[in-house]
Design a protein around this motif. Structure first.
Motif, PDB file in Angstrom:
ATOM      1  N   TRP A 150       0.840  -1.201   0.000  1.00  0.00           N
ATOM      2  CA  TRP A 150       0.000   0.000   0.000  1.00  0.00           C
ATOM      3  C   TRP A 150       0.871   1.245   0.000  1.00  0.00           C
ATOM      4  N   ILE A 151       1.901   1.290   0.860  1.00  0.00           N
ATOM      5  CA  ILE A 151       2.813   2.437   0.894  1.00  0.00           C
ATOM      6  C   ILE A 151       3.529   2.587  -0.446  1.00  0.00           C
ATOM      7  N   ARG A 152       4.012   1.488  -0.989  1.00  0.00           N
ATOM      8  CA  ARG A 152       4.734   1.539  -2.256  1.00  0.00           C
ATOM      9  C   ARG A 152       3.836   2.024  -3.397  1.00  0.00           C
ATOM     10  N   SER A 153       2.534   1.756  -3.293  1.00  0.00           N
ATOM     11  CA  SER A 153       1.613   2.139  -4.367  1.00  0.00           C
ATOM     12  C   SER A 153       1.501   3.652  -4.516  1.00  0.00           C
ATOM     13  N   PHE A 154       1.835   4.416  -3.465  1.00  0.00           N
ATOM     14  CA  PHE A 154       1.741   5.869  -3.555  1.00  0.00           C
ATOM     15  C   PHE A 154       2.792   6.457  -4.489  1.00  0.00           C
ATOM     16  N   ARG A 155       3.762   5.657  -4.884  1.00  0.00           N
ATOM     17  CA  ARG A 155       4.711   6.127  -5.885  1.00  0.00           C
ATOM     18  C   ARG A 155       4.009   6.343  -7.227  1.00  0.00           C
ATOM     19  N   ASN A 156       2.864   5.654  -7.421  1.00  0.00           N
ATOM     20  CA  ASN A 156       2.138   5.774  -8.686  1.00  0.00           C
ATOM     21  C   ASN A 156       1.477   7.137  -8.858  1.00  0.00           C
ATOM     22  N   ILE A 157       1.284   7.853  -7.740  1.00  0.00           N
ATOM     23  CA  ILE A 157       0.675   9.190  -7.836  1.00  0.00           C
ATOM     24  C   ILE A 157       1.683  10.253  -7.389  1.00  0.00           C
ATOM     25  N   SER A 158       2.967   9.952  -7.567  1.00  0.00           N
ATOM     26  CA  SER A 158       4.021  10.864  -7.128  1.00  0.00           C
ATOM     27  C   SER A 158       5.043  11.058  -8.241  1.00  0.00           C
ATOM     28  N   THR A 159       5.793  12.167  -8.133  1.00  0.00           N
ATOM     29  CA  THR A 159       6.828  12.491  -9.106  1.00  0.00           C
ATOM     30  C   THR A 159       8.200  12.188  -8.507  1.00  0.00           C
ATOM     31  N   LEU A 160       9.014  11.434  -9.230  1.00  0.00           N
ATOM     32  CA  LEU A 160      10.354  11.094  -8.771  1.00  0.00           C
ATOM     33  C   LEU A 160      11.289  12.280  -9.012  1.00  0.00           C
ATOM     34  N   LEU A 161      11.910  12.787  -7.921  1.00  0.00           N
ATOM     35  CA  LEU A 161      12.802  13.942  -8.023  1.00  0.00           C
ATOM     36  C   LEU A 161      14.268  13.565  -7.898  1.00  0.00           C
ATOM     37  N   SER A 162      14.556  12.319  -7.549  1.00  0.00           N
ATOM     38  CA  SER A 162      15.944  11.883  -7.455  1.00  0.00           C
ATOM     39  C   SER A 162      16.378  11.271  -8.786  1.00  0.00           C
ATOM     40  N   ARG A 163      17.599  10.761  -8.807  1.00  0.00           N
ATOM     41  CA  ARG A 163      18.173  10.139 -10.001  1.00  0.00           C
ATOM     42  C   ARG A 163      18.242  11.162 -11.151  1.00  0.00           C
ATOM     43  N   SER A 164      17.480  10.972 -12.226  1.00  0.00           N
ATOM     44  CA  SER A 164      17.650  11.810 -13.415  1.00  0.00           C
ATOM     45  C   SER A 164      16.694  12.998 -13.460  1.00  0.00           C
ATOM     46  N   GLY A 165      15.859  13.168 -12.425  1.00  0.00           N
ATOM     47  CA  GLY A 165      14.855  14.236 -12.497  1.00  0.00           C
ATOM     48  C   GLY A 165      15.376  15.584 -12.059  1.00  0.00           C
ATOM     49  N   ARG A 166      16.499  16.034 -12.624  1.00  0.00           N
ATOM     50  CA  ARG A 166      17.171  17.243 -12.150  1.00  0.00           C
ATOM     51  C   ARG A 166      16.346  18.508 -12.394  1.00  0.00           C
ATOM     52  N   ILE A 167      15.723  18.625 -13.555  1.00  0.00           N
ATOM     53  CA  ILE A 167      14.928  19.819 -13.857  1.00  0.00           C
ATOM     54  C   ILE A 167      13.720  19.882 -12.934  1.00  0.00           C
ATOM     55  N   GLU A 168      12.983  18.766 -12.816  1.00  0.00           N
ATOM     56  CA  GLU A 168      11.825  18.721 -11.927  1.00  0.00           C
ATOM     57  C   GLU A 168      12.231  19.002 -10.486  1.00  0.00           C
ATOM     58  N   ARG A 169      13.399  18.502 -10.103  1.00  0.00           N
ATOM     59  CA  ARG A 169      13.916  18.705  -8.750  1.00  0.00           C
ATOM     60  C   ARG A 169      14.162  20.188  -8.491  1.00  0.00           C
ATOM     61  N   ARG A 170      14.830  20.860  -9.427  1.00  0.00           N
ATOM     62  CA  ARG A 170      15.138  22.280  -9.256  1.00  0.00           C
ATOM     63  C   ARG A 170      13.859  23.104  -9.153  1.00  0.00           C
ATOM     64  N   LEU A 171      12.889  22.816  -9.992  1.00  0.00           N
ATOM     65  CA  LEU A 171      11.625  23.549  -9.978  1.00  0.00           C
ATOM     66  C   LEU A 171      10.872  23.322  -8.675  1.00  0.00           C
ATOM     67  N   PHE A 172      10.890  22.086  -8.177  1.00  0.00           N
ATOM     68  CA  PHE A 172      10.186  21.771  -6.932  1.00  0.00           C
ATOM     69  C   PHE A 172      10.793  22.538  -5.760  1.00  0.00           C
ATOM     70  N   PHE A 173      12.105  22.455  -5.595  1.00  0.00           N
ATOM     71  CA  PHE A 173      12.730  23.106  -4.443  1.00  0.00           C
ATOM     72  C   PHE A 173      12.675  24.622  -4.556  1.00  0.00           C
ATOM     73  N   GLU A 174      12.747  25.142  -5.771  1.00  0.00           N
ATOM     74  CA  GLU A 174      12.596  26.583  -5.965  1.00  0.00           C
ATOM     75  C   GLU A 174      11.210  27.023  -5.507  1.00  0.00           C
ATOM     76  N   ASN A 175      10.210  26.222  -5.810  1.00  0.00           N
ATOM     77  CA  ASN A 175       8.841  26.552  -5.399  1.00  0.00           C
ATOM     78  C   ASN A 175       8.677  26.470  -3.886  1.00  0.00           C
ATOM     79  N   GLN A 176       9.355  25.508  -3.238  1.00  0.00           N
ATOM     80  CA  GLN A 176       9.265  25.389  -1.779  1.00  0.00           C
ATOM     81  C   GLN A 176       9.870  26.615  -1.102  1.00  0.00           C
TER      82      GLN A 176
END
Length: 324
Positions: free
Chosen positions: A290-316
């Motif tokens: 059940w916990i692992r299933s929440f990855r299906n409605i989430s965005t991965l920000l580690s590994r190769s998601g550098r652009i998404e990561r920068r935008l997320f933390f900038e917004n925070q």
């Protein structure tokens, strides 16, 4: 489910807890203070466990009777402990809960490194304990919500109990995972920022303290982003196999699982309720998936998601600036 069916299901659950029959009988005899012959008759179905005996065993061996009653529906029922605001007399109960959970995690990580998965709607302890003022604020606000004491009306004067102050060192000792993933609630930082603002408006923290806490929070976000970029090494030894997600919706709860070999632990909590599941493999596996299933409605920000990561933390960072 009939009474006989429930009794059979209960015996089956007992057998899953302790597969070796002789060991199970010995353990039940010790718990119920009965002769082994009486236990063998109950396990054989010749005599039913009484309601009192069933309750004692369910509590001692962490068996959910609700789960047995609703097994055919394939719905997982969990026991919850409900916490009332302004109910506790001191922080001792809160410290006890943290110590118990840390000791359980330590036991799971004994020997082979474990795996862990986490969904958070509140800033997780393993991230904030390297930020002194933020750590004080996180513990203080829980005391303000739950403890009946005037001391939690003055952040400046409050001093953390020694048991809480010792937690960072304990985390460094037990945080030994071979792989982990974290899913942050999309509103986590906004909610924490609102709490800081509310404490300031209630004159519980000063203007200077509000600025200093928010500064540490922004520094924490920067360290997390740098850690995901591989340019910062955390005080807590995060595993190389670390995945960091942010949920697409507000999940509104925190839940974690820890597993190594035949040792398992699952925690589930909201702001005012919590549940602990251990030594129940079927229930644990359902919660884990059940916990692992929440990855299906989430965005991965580690590994190769550098652009998404920068935008997320900038917004925070912008959220903190706008609120504070």
């Amino acid at each position: 489910m009939s009474r006989e069916d429930l009794h059979d299901a209960f015996i089956g659950e007992l057998s899953r807890k302790v597969p070796r029959r002789a060991d199970l009988v010995n353990q039940i005899a010790d718990i119920l203070k009965l002769e082994k012959e009486s236990i063998y008759r109950r396990m054989a179905g010749k005599v039913n466990f009484s309601v009192r005996e069933t309750g004692i065993l369910a509590q001692a061996l962490n068996i959910s009777l609700d789960s047995l009653l609703d097994r055919d529906r394939k719905v997982q029922w969990l026991p919850f402990v409900l916490a009332s605001p302004m109910r506790l007399r001191s922080m001792d109960t809160f410290c006890d809960m943290i110590d118990r959970n840390l000791e359980k995690i330590r036991e799971i990580n004994r020997g082979e490194p474990a795996e862990t998965g986490n969904v958070y709607n509140s800033l997780p302890m393993e991230f904030f304990i390297s930020s002194p003022l933020l750590t004080k604020f996180m513990f203080f606000k829980w005391g303000n919500y739950f403890v009946q004491s005037e001391e939690f009306n003055d952040f400046s004067a409050w001093r953390m109990p020694e048991r809480l102050a010792a937690i960072p060192a304990k985390y460094g000792e037990i945080y030994n995972f071979r792989e982990a993933f974290h899913i942050w609630d999309s509103s986590l930082i906004w909610t924490l920022g609102k709490e800081i603002v509310n404490f300031y408006r209630m004159h519980v923290i000063t203007e200077a303290e509000k600025r200093e806490i928010s500064h540490e929070l922004k520094e924490l976000l920067s360290r997390i982003e740098q850690g995901l970029n591989g340019t910062y090494v955390s005080d807590i030894p995060f595993p190389e196999e670390l995945d960091f997600y942010v949920s697409s919706i507000n999940v509104g709860f925190s839940s974690s699982y820890y597993a190594s070999g035949d040792r398992q632990l699952a925690l589930l909590q909201t702001n005012f309720s919590f549940s602990v599941i251990e030594n129940s493999e079927d229930t644990f596996q359902q919660i884990k998936e059940w916990i692992r299933s929440f990855r299906n409605i989430s965005t991965l920000l580690s590994r190769s998601g550098r652009i998404e990561r920068r935008l997320f933390f900038e917004n925070q960072h912008k959220i903190i600036d706008q609120l504070l």
